[in-house]
Design an enzyme around this catalytic site. Structure first.
Site, short mmCIF file in Angstrom:
data_model
loop_
_atom_site.label_atom_id
_atom_site.label_comp_id
_atom_site.label_asym_id
_atom_site.label_seq_id
_atom_site.Cartn_x
_atom_site.Cartn_y
_atom_site.Cartn_z
N THR A 1 -6.94 10.78 -0.27
CA THR A 1 -6.99 11.65 -1.43
C THR A 1 -5.70 11.54 -2.26
OG1 THR A 1 -6.13 13.46 -0.07
CG2 THR A 1 -8.52 13.30 -0.34
N GLU B 1 6.08 4.69 7.44
CA GLU B 1 5.69 5.86 6.63
C GLU B 1 6.49 7.09 7.04
OE1 GLU B 1 1.09 4.60 5.58
OE2 GLU B 1 1.50 5.81 7.34
N LYS C 1 4.09 -7.02 3.75
CA LYS C 1 3.80 -5.61 3.49
C LYS C 1 3.50 -4.94 4.81
CE LYS C 1 0.35 -3.59 3.28
NZ LYS C 1 -0.43 -2.68 4.22
N THR D 1 -0.98 -3.06 10.62
CA THR D 1 -1.55 -3.13 9.28
C THR D 1 -0.50 -3.77 8.38
OG1 THR D 1 -2.64 -2.00 7.48
CG2 THR D 1 -0.90 -0.80 8.57
N ASN E 1 -0.32 10.59 6.01
CA ASN E 1 -1.56 10.15 6.62
C ASN E 1 -2.66 11.20 6.63
OD1 ASN E 1 -1.38 7.26 7.80
ND2 ASN E 1 0.62 8.18 8.16
N THR F 1 0.86 -1.19 0.00
CA THR F 1 0.00 0.00 0.00
C THR F 1 0.90 1.24 0.00
OG1 THR F 1 -0.25 -0.26 2.41
CG2 THR F 1 -2.04 -1.08 1.02
#
Length: 408
Positions: free
Chosen positions: A408, A281, A184, A195, A403, A158
């Site tokens: 979007t 991230e 992942k 996640t 995040n 992702t």
């Protein structure tokens, strides 16, 4: 085969992957869930495999987890896996369950398998129904004769920035046994699963109960010891499949070479867990916390999680600031009773706290150390014999940007 020796009797395969073990095939393709990236991954084994899995502790478990759990509990074996990225199929009610079951049905039909021979996984945006027209077309397009580990690793991602794969070999009963894996995970990562998805394959012949017990134990020492941001997601799963094609005698806890197999499985799991932490991230640094001197392993784990999960510690590491007070604070609120006068803390080889009080250290040297992309924090919390390790990453400005605009 290019290999690098890692420990006694075990070697890591250069560019090893989930299809390094005999009889496993995997790949991925773009079916249109995501704009351009691969988004549908598949895996199957030529011989049915003993299977075990662990799942997220989040109360909101996504539909594919329930389907996979049903397959493994009722069948004890698996022969295939189908996984999509882009949409999590979580919090989608009855329709989500129907869609996950259809993914299982279509994959089983494509391979001529019973439905409960197939596991299902999804990852991505929560609360959105799967675009089943695209998934149907994607499954129909799968060419199981054209495996590609790189495509599988890409299709399950992702917000990850890199693919994550590993494989090792070892000798069991004079036979070459291989263990491979892919994973992942980048954000919404916290101990007690995250996640993240991790899929492990092996051609070892192993007893079902032994595999299940090993996976649970190893998960507590690897996947459950990583954190990026303190959030535990809805879709997390680690699944292991063992097809027995290596030809070794059946492994269980009483096998004379059980420990070697366990250590190899642990190495694969820990490598994948660390790669997830490293790819957090917006992350720029991998942080490892080593805790020793605790009374029990559980207490050591809890302290390590407290340190690695502290946003103040993570931001200090990002800024290369040797602010040891944040580490001490995290130890203090971990919930474990300790003697503050028995705590030592070091950043790499640089001692910053001894017996609960600061020691003189070179701030410039410490800053130089913290500017590296791999940081180790050592914490000794007493005279106990238990220890643990945890992994995480720094918390950067980019994490907020990623995040804040995830949908979007």
């Amino acid at each position: 085969m290019n290999v690098t020796t890692k420990s006694q009797g075990m070697t890591e395969i250069k560019n090893g992957s989930i299809i390094s073990p005999h009889g496993f095939h995997a790949g991925g393709l773009h079916c249109g869930i995501r704009k351009t990236k691969l988004d549908l991954a598949w895996l199957y084994t030529e011989k049915e495999a003993v299977a075990a899995a662990v799942y997220t502790t989040n109360s909101f478990k996504a539909a594919p987890l329930n389907v996979t759990k049903e397959s493994i509990e009722s069948n004890q074996t698996l022969s295939a896996l189908i996984c999509n990225s882009g949409v999590a199929n979580a919090c989608t009610g009855k329709q989500g369950e129907v869609d996950a079951l259809e993914m299982r049905h279509l994959t089983a039909a494509k391979l001529g398998l019973a439905e409960k021979d197939v596991a299902v996984a999804s990852t991505g945006l929560i609360g959105t129904l799967l675009p089943m027209d695209k998934i149907r077309s994607g499954i129909d397009e799968i060419d199981f004769n054209k495996p590609s580990a790189a495509s599988f690793e890409s299709a399950i991602l992702t917000t990850d920035t890199v693919r994550k794969g590993v494989a090792v070999t070892l000798e069991i009963d004079g036979k070459t046994v291989t263990i491979g894996g892919a994973a992942k995970g980048s954000g919404m990562i916290n101990p007690n699963m995250a996640t993240m998805l991790s899929f492990i394959t092996t051609d070892a012949h192993i007893e079902k109960g032994a595999l299940t017990n090993a996976l649970k134990s190893i998960t507590n020492q690897s996947y459950n010891m990583i954190t990026v941001d303190g959030d535990t997601s809805t879709n997390d799963m680690v699944c292991v499949m063992a097809n027995g094609l290596a030809g070794n005698d059946q492994l269980d806890e009483n096998h004379p070479e059980w420990h070697q197999f366990y250590e190899a499985l642990f190495f694969v799991s820990q490598s994948l867990a660390k790669s997830i932490a490293r790819d957090g991230e917006g992350a720029t640094k991998l942080i490892e916390v080593q805790v020793e001197g605790a009374h029990t392993e559980e207490e050591a784990q809890q302290i390590a999680k407290s340190i690695i999960g502290s946003n103040l510690v993570k931001t200090a590491i990002h800024g290369s600031d040797a602010n040891w007070g944040r580490i001490i604070t995290a130890i203090g609120y971990s919930g474990i009773e300790i003697d503050p006068n028995a705590v030592d803390v070091a950043l790499g080889d640089i001692d910053v706290v001894k017996q609960g009080v600061p020691v003189d250290f070179d701030e410039i040297e410490a800053k130089r150390y913290l500017e590296q992309d791999e940081i180790v924090i050592y914490a000794s919390v007493g005279k106990g014999t238990a220890s643990s390790k945890g992994w995480g990453c720094d918390l950067s400005y980019d994490y907020v940007q990623i995040n804040a605009s995830y949908r979007t």
